[in-house]
Design a protein around this motif. Structure first.
Motif, PDB file in Angstrom:
ATOM      1  N   UNK A   1      11.362  72.174 -46.788  1.00 25.08           N
ATOM      2  CA  UNK A   1      10.000  72.320 -46.201  1.00 25.08           C
ATOM      3  C   UNK A   1       9.977  71.587 -45.050  1.00 25.08           C
ATOM      4  N   UNK A   2      10.900  70.809 -44.975  1.00 16.80           N
ATOM      5  CA  UNK A   2      11.116  70.106 -43.494  1.00 16.80           C
ATOM      6  C   UNK A   2       9.615  69.214 -43.032  1.00 16.80           C
ATOM      7  N   UNK A   3       9.067  68.719 -43.675  1.00 10.41           N
ATOM      8  CA  UNK A   3       7.839  67.736 -43.355  1.00 10.41           C
ATOM      9  C   UNK A   3       8.193  66.825 -42.339  1.00 10.41           C
ATOM     10  N   UNK A   4       7.318  66.693 -41.111  1.00 10.39           N
ATOM     11  CA  UNK A   4       7.662  65.720 -40.292  1.00 10.39           C
ATOM     12  C   UNK A   4       6.276  65.400 -39.620  1.00 10.39           C
ATOM     13  N   UNK A   5       6.355  64.148 -39.129  1.00 11.25           N
ATOM     14  CA  UNK A   5       5.115  63.706 -38.165  1.00 11.25           C
ATOM     15  C   UNK A   5       5.683  63.640 -36.759  1.00 11.25           C
ATOM     16  N   UNK A   6       4.723  64.463 -35.967  1.00 11.99           N
ATOM     17  CA  UNK A   6       5.003  64.457 -34.572  1.00 11.99           C
ATOM     18  C   UNK A   6       4.307  63.432 -33.665  1.00 11.99           C
ATOM     19  N   UNK A   7       2.979  63.178 -34.106  1.00 14.71           N
ATOM     20  CA  UNK A   7       2.325  62.168 -33.407  1.00 14.71           C
ATOM     21  C   UNK A   7       1.247  61.549 -34.496  1.00 14.71           C
ATOM     22  N   UNK A   8       1.529  60.262 -34.405  1.00 11.63           N
ATOM     23  CA  UNK A   8       0.681  59.388 -35.529  1.00 11.63           C
ATOM     24  C   UNK A   8      -0.670  58.943 -34.737  1.00 11.63           C
ATOM     25  N   UNK A   9      -1.359  59.703 -33.970  1.00 13.07           N
ATOM     26  CA  UNK A   9      -2.361  59.412 -33.280  1.00 13.07           C
ATOM     27  C   UNK A   9      -3.169  60.758 -32.906  1.00 13.07           C
ATOM     28  N   UNK A  10      -4.292  60.691 -32.367  1.00 19.94           N
ATOM     29  CA  UNK A  10      -5.073  61.831 -31.743  1.00 19.94           C
ATOM     30  C   UNK A  10      -4.080  62.487 -31.132  1.00 19.94           C
ATOM     31  N   UNK A  11      -4.116  64.064 -31.085  1.00 20.60           N
ATOM     32  CA  UNK A  11      -3.284  65.078 -30.488  1.00 20.60           C
ATOM     33  C   UNK A  11      -3.983  66.121 -30.104  1.00 20.60           C
ATOM     34  N   UNK A  12      -3.787  66.922 -28.815  1.00 14.57           N
ATOM     35  CA  UNK A  12      -4.415  68.186 -28.692  1.00 14.57           C
ATOM     36  C   UNK A  12      -3.094  69.132 -28.540  1.00 14.57           C
ATOM     37  N   UNK A  13      -2.815  69.914 -29.367  1.00 16.20           N
ATOM     38  CA  UNK A  13      -1.655  71.173 -29.451  1.00 16.20           C
ATOM     39  C   UNK A  13      -2.111  72.198 -28.325  1.00 16.20           C
ATOM     40  N   UNK A  14      -0.925  72.170 -27.368  1.00 11.23           N
ATOM     41  CA  UNK A  14      -1.439  73.094 -26.315  1.00 11.23           C
ATOM     42  C   UNK A  14      -0.702  74.441 -26.430  1.00 11.23           C
ATOM     43  N   UNK A  15       0.427  74.510 -27.030  1.00  8.71           N
ATOM     44  CA  UNK A  15       1.350  75.772 -27.173  1.00  8.71           C
ATOM     45  C   UNK A  15       2.271  75.576 -27.979  1.00  8.71           C
ATOM     46  N   UNK A  16       2.669  76.568 -28.929  1.00 15.48           N
ATOM     47  CA  UNK A  16       4.046  76.537 -29.683  1.00 15.48           C
ATOM     48  C   UNK A  16       4.769  77.703 -29.590  1.00 15.48           C
ATOM     49  N   UNK A  17       6.047  77.740 -29.544  1.00 20.25           N
ATOM     50  CA  UNK A  17       6.913  78.722 -29.610  1.00 20.25           C
ATOM     51  C   UNK A  17       7.695  78.477 -30.971  1.00 20.25           C
ATOM     52  N   UNK A  18       7.752  79.671 -31.797  1.00 19.94           N
ATOM     53  CA  UNK A  18       8.568  79.332 -32.956  1.00 19.94           C
ATOM     54  C   UNK A  18       9.306  80.718 -32.927  1.00 19.94           C
ATOM     55  N   UNK A  19      10.830  80.359 -33.165  1.00 17.92           N
ATOM     56  CA  UNK A  19      11.968  81.278 -33.315  1.00 17.92           C
ATOM     57  C   UNK A  19      12.448  81.343 -34.623  1.00 17.92           C
ATOM     58  N   UNK A  20      12.319  82.392 -34.959  1.00 20.75           N
ATOM     59  CA  UNK A  20      12.931  82.675 -36.514  1.00 20.75           C
ATOM     60  C   UNK A  20      13.946  83.482 -36.351  1.00 20.75           C
ATOM     61  N   UNK A  21      15.184  83.149 -36.127  1.00 20.70           N
ATOM     62  CA  UNK A  21      16.289  84.181 -36.281  1.00 20.70           C
ATOM     63  C   UNK A  21      16.807  84.416 -37.483  1.00 20.70           C
ATOM     64  N   UNK A  22      16.252  84.169 -38.672  1.00 21.96           N
ATOM     65  CA  UNK A  22      16.745  84.457 -39.947  1.00 21.96           C
ATOM     66  C   UNK A  22      16.222  85.872 -40.331  1.00 21.96           C
ATOM     67  N   UNK A  23      16.725  86.082 -41.553  1.00 27.86           N
ATOM     68  CA  UNK A  23      16.503  87.473 -42.086  1.00 27.86           C
ATOM     69  C   UNK A  23      15.306  87.287 -42.874  1.00 27.86           C
ATOM     70  N   UNK A  24      14.650  86.084 -43.051  1.00 25.85           N
ATOM     71  CA  UNK A  24      13.543  85.863 -43.975  1.00 25.85           C
ATOM     72  C   UNK A  24      12.376  85.236 -43.189  1.00 25.85           C
ATOM     73  N   UNK A  25      10.911  85.679 -43.588  1.00 27.05           N
ATOM     74  CA  UNK A  25       9.972  85.323 -42.967  1.00 27.05           C
ATOM     75  C   UNK A  25       9.510  83.989 -43.347  1.00 27.05           C
ATOM     76  N   UNK A  26       9.043  83.141 -42.460  1.00 25.44           N
ATOM     77  CA  UNK A  26       8.692  81.721 -43.059  1.00 25.44           C
ATOM     78  C   UNK A  26       7.107  81.424 -42.170  1.00 25.44           C
ATOM     79  N   UNK A  27       6.570  80.502 -42.690  1.00 25.31           N
ATOM     80  CA  UNK A  27       5.100  79.908 -42.166  1.00 25.31           C
ATOM     81  C   UNK A  27       5.236  78.549 -41.611  1.00 25.31           C
ATOM     82  N   UNK A  28       4.816  78.409 -40.583  1.00 28.65           N
ATOM     83  CA  UNK A  28       4.930  76.851 -39.886  1.00 28.65           C
ATOM     84  C   UNK A  28       3.382  76.343 -40.102  1.00 28.65           C
ATOM     85  N   UNK A  29       3.509  75.393 -40.535  1.00 21.90           N
ATOM     86  CA  UNK A  29       2.203  74.646 -41.049  1.00 21.90           C
ATOM     87  C   UNK A  29       1.650  73.399 -40.165  1.00 21.90           C
TER      88      UNK A  29
END
Length: 97
Positions: A1-29
């Protein structure tokens, strides 16, 4: 499930690009947390479905605010409490402030 903290303070997410090169769908949370999420217990505030062999680009205009922190996990299921491991190979790039 690869849980990770990106920033441990207030943050504003501007954009995200997700490349799934696998043969199975996934969900980025994304979680409003200042530490790594406990997948299956913590509830994401944003879930992005990524079909197999697809790249998803999302821009959030003025940004998506995370008042506590910005954390992430990738699972194989859409449910908020899903704990199924996603297939390895998903690549995620994001900008945040």
């Amino acid at each position: 499930t690869n849980a990770a903290n990106i920033r441990n303070a207030k943050a504003v997410l501007g954009e995200v690009t997700i490349s799934n090169v696998t043969a199975t769908a996934c969900y980025v949370k994304f979680y409003n947390k200042s530490s790594s999420p406990t997948v299956g217990t913590d509830i994401p505030v944003l879930t992005i479905p990524v079909p197999a062999n697809t790249t998803v680009n999302m821009a959030f205009g003025l940004g998506k605010a995370f008042s506590t922190g910005l954390s992430i996990a990738v699972t194989a299921g859409a449910a908020a409490t899903d704990t199924a491991n996603a297939v390895a190979g998903v690549q995620i790039s994001a900008t945040y402030a």
